[in-house]
Scaffold this active site. Structure first.
Site, PDB file in Angstrom:
ATOM      1  N   LYS A  51       0.857  -1.194   0.000  1.00 60.35           N
ATOM      2  CA  LYS A  51       0.000   0.000   0.000  1.00 60.35           C
ATOM      3  C   LYS A  51       0.887   1.236   0.000  1.00 60.35           C
ATOM      4  CE  LYS A  51      -4.001   1.821   2.597  1.00 60.35           C
ATOM      5  NZ  LYS A  51      -4.885   1.577   3.746  1.00 60.35           N
ATOM      6  N   SER A 126      -9.749   1.677   2.758  1.00 60.98           N
ATOM      7  CA  SER A 126      -8.880   2.428   1.884  1.00 60.98           C
ATOM      8  C   SER A 126      -7.843   1.587   1.147  1.00 60.98           C
ATOM      9  CB  SER A 126      -8.166   3.505   2.693  1.00 60.98           C
ATOM     10  OG  SER A 126      -7.326   2.905   3.674  1.00 60.98           O
ATOM     11  N   SER A 150      -9.901  -0.810   6.893  1.00 58.01           N
ATOM     12  CA  SER A 150      -9.322  -0.666   5.552  1.00 58.01           C
ATOM     13  C   SER A 150      -8.650  -1.892   4.965  1.00 58.01           C
ATOM     14  CB  SER A 150      -8.330   0.482   5.531  1.00 58.01           C
ATOM     15  OG  SER A 150      -9.041   1.671   5.415  1.00 58.01           O
TER      16      SER A 150
HETATM   17  N1  GLN Z   1     -13.146   3.812   6.302  1.00 57.78           N
HETATM   18  C1  GLN Z   1     -12.480   4.228   7.500  1.00 57.78           C
HETATM   19  C2  GLN Z   1     -12.081   5.684   7.390  1.00 57.78           C
HETATM   20  O1  GLN Z   1     -12.431   6.251   6.428  1.00 57.78           O
HETATM   21  C3  GLN Z   1     -11.303   3.347   7.772  1.00 57.78           C
HETATM   22  C4  GLN Z   1     -10.060   3.723   7.084  1.00 57.78           C
HETATM   23  C5  GLN Z   1      -8.885   2.885   7.427  1.00 57.78           C
HETATM   24  O2  GLN Z   1      -9.008   1.839   8.066  1.00 57.78           O
HETATM   25  N2  GLN Z   1      -7.713   3.379   7.061  1.00 57.78           N
HETATM   26  O3  GLN Z   1     -11.441   6.234   8.213  1.00 57.78           O
END
Ligand code: GLN
Length: 448
Positions: A51, A126, A150
């Site tokens: 990532k 994400s 994410s």
């Molecule tokens: N969807 C969550 C957010 O927008 C989780 C994001 C993540 O785990 N990096 O913060």
């Protein structure tokens, strides 16, 4: 596509040839937009997609943001060093929501990532690039990060396996911080065995991350027991927030788990909606502080101004996208005088309550079984407001607030789109959730 287990058995030469083929395939599937650029390799070994928020020495790491364009990582994240120690290497960078803030992978400066199961749908976020590439046959396995879901949610939307380790299991050194008390690096893979292999490689104490934990016995996850019978906590009431397809996938899985010899225990957890509120207050509070360093002076892109203040304003206004700016503002708001007690402190108390609630559940059950997301992968631009997107994190953020491990695996399909479920374990019980997930995966494969 080779599995990670198979790739690790190849000769060094065969592996290098395989990487050339893989790079070609990435080009052919560029429509997915899962990679931020043509992949290169950080050394010898089995290729792992990384990532774009995990530092790989000498690579341009941008977190999917314009503000970091031109930033070259001066060192390796500990997770990357560990890959090298285990006959693996970084191979390409995965597209993601800007600074890991999002649930759809639509907010990257490189454009949206597509879901390989149906390209009209988002891959989740994400870590959407990681999951899209693994499910789309253009990565053997990937390392993502999970702050509020994410890893697990894109794994669920794309139909692969994703594991969020216990907070402290994996070093965060070299992971660009979003919300430091919640972030963890973890594997996204084609199957549970690969997930265990990759988790094994990256786990362990790191003196460079004081929140990484020293465990007494050196643990390895290589030996999985699919037959281990467990007491599984069932959260039926929580299902009211899920779509009909997700509800059906959940109850169908329960029948299978029971047939496998597990004992189901009916449990209740307080309203999940509090999890969302606490998470979005605490994560944005931490994010606004963590992202203060990106001001055009030390990292990435700089826009000139007549004085320092103008340089900051121009760089940050242009460099950050809308969602990141929204969260920086929200974070500053909840920390500001007068609101600190009303929001931030209250959310900290809610977090303590959530930790306590999970402790109570684990008095009665050895693992908890829950949906990952309330629905299957939506189409692009489906969320009318940011709040709608935040609400889709209802089943994942509590696990991060409590620092627990959880594994997501595909259990059903709705049309072309996969549905994932998660097993949540007590802290440092990754072995348990891997065992039960492995058993379920085996049965589902047999049943076709
Ligand atoms: N969807 C969550 C957010 O927008 C989780 C994001 C993540 O785990 N990096 O913060």
């Amino acid at each position: 596509m080779l599995t990670l287990e198979e790739a690790l058995k190849l000769s060094p030469q065969a592996l290098e040839e395989y990487k050339c083929e893989l790079a070609q395939r990435v080009l052919e599937k560029s429509e997915l937009n899962a990679y931020v650029s043509a992949p290169k390799s950080s050394g010898a070994g089995a290729p792992i997609l990384i990532k774009d928020n995990i530092n790989v020495k000498g690579w341009e790491i941008t977190c999917g943001s314009q503000i970091l364009q031109g930033y070259i990582a001066p060192y390796n994240a500990t997770a990357i060093d560990r890959l090298h120690q285990h006959s693996m290497c970084a191979f390409g960078l995965a597209n993601m929501d800007e600074f890991a803030m999002g649930s759809t992978s639509e907010s990257s400066c490189y454009g949206p990532v597509k879901n390989p199961r149906d390209t009209d749908h988002v891959p989740g976020g994400s870590s959407g690039g990681c999951a899209s590439a693994v499910a789309g046959g253009v990565a053997i396995a990937a390392l993502g990060s999970d702050t509020g879901g994410s890893i697990r949610q894109p794994a669920s939307y794309c139909g692969c396996v994703g594991l969020k380790p216990t907070y402290g299991r994996v070093s965060r050194y070299g992971l660009v911080a979003y919300s430091s008390s919640l972030d963890q690096i973890g594997p996204i893979t084609q199957n549970v065995r690969d997930c265990a292999i990759l988790l094994d490689a990256i786990s362990g104490h790191d003196p460079k991350d004081s929140t990484s934990v020293v465990l007494e016995a050196s643990q390895t996850f290589k030996h999985l027991d699919p037959k281990r019978a467990l007491r599984i906590g069932v959260l039926e009431e929580a299902l009211k927030d899920a779509s009909v397809e997700v509800q059906k996938a959940y109850t169908d899985s329960l029948h299978i788990l029971e047939k496998m010899g597990h004992t189901l225990v009916s449990q209740r957890i307080g309203d999940h909606k509090h999890h969302i509120a606490a998470y979005y207050i605490l994560s944005t509070a931490e994010a606004c502080s963590n992202l203060a360093r990106f001001d055009g002076v030390r990292y990435g892109k700089r826009l000139k101004g007549k004085d320092l203040k103008e340089l900051y304003i121009k760089t940050r206004s242009k460099g950050f996208g809308a969602e990141v700016k929204r969260r920086i503002m929200l974070g500053n708001f909840v920390l500001s005088s007068g609101y600190y007690e009303a929001y931030y402190l209250k959310a900290q108390r809610a977090r303590a309550h959530i930790v306590h609630e999970y402790k109570r559940l684990f008095e009665d059950a050895e693992v908890i079984f829950a949906p990952v997301a309330p629905c299957v992968a939506p189409e692009f631009n489906a969320h009318a407001t940011p709040l709608e997107m935040y609400l889709s994190d209802i089943y994942t953020v509590g696990v991060n607030l409590a620092g627990l491990p959880a594994i997501s695996l595909p259990v059903a399909y709705h049309g072309k789109l996969p549905i994932g479920m998660q097993f949540i374990g007590p802290a440092f019980e990754e072995q348990r959730i891997l065992d039960v997930a492995y058993g379920l995966e085996e049965i589902l494969e047999l049943e076709g």
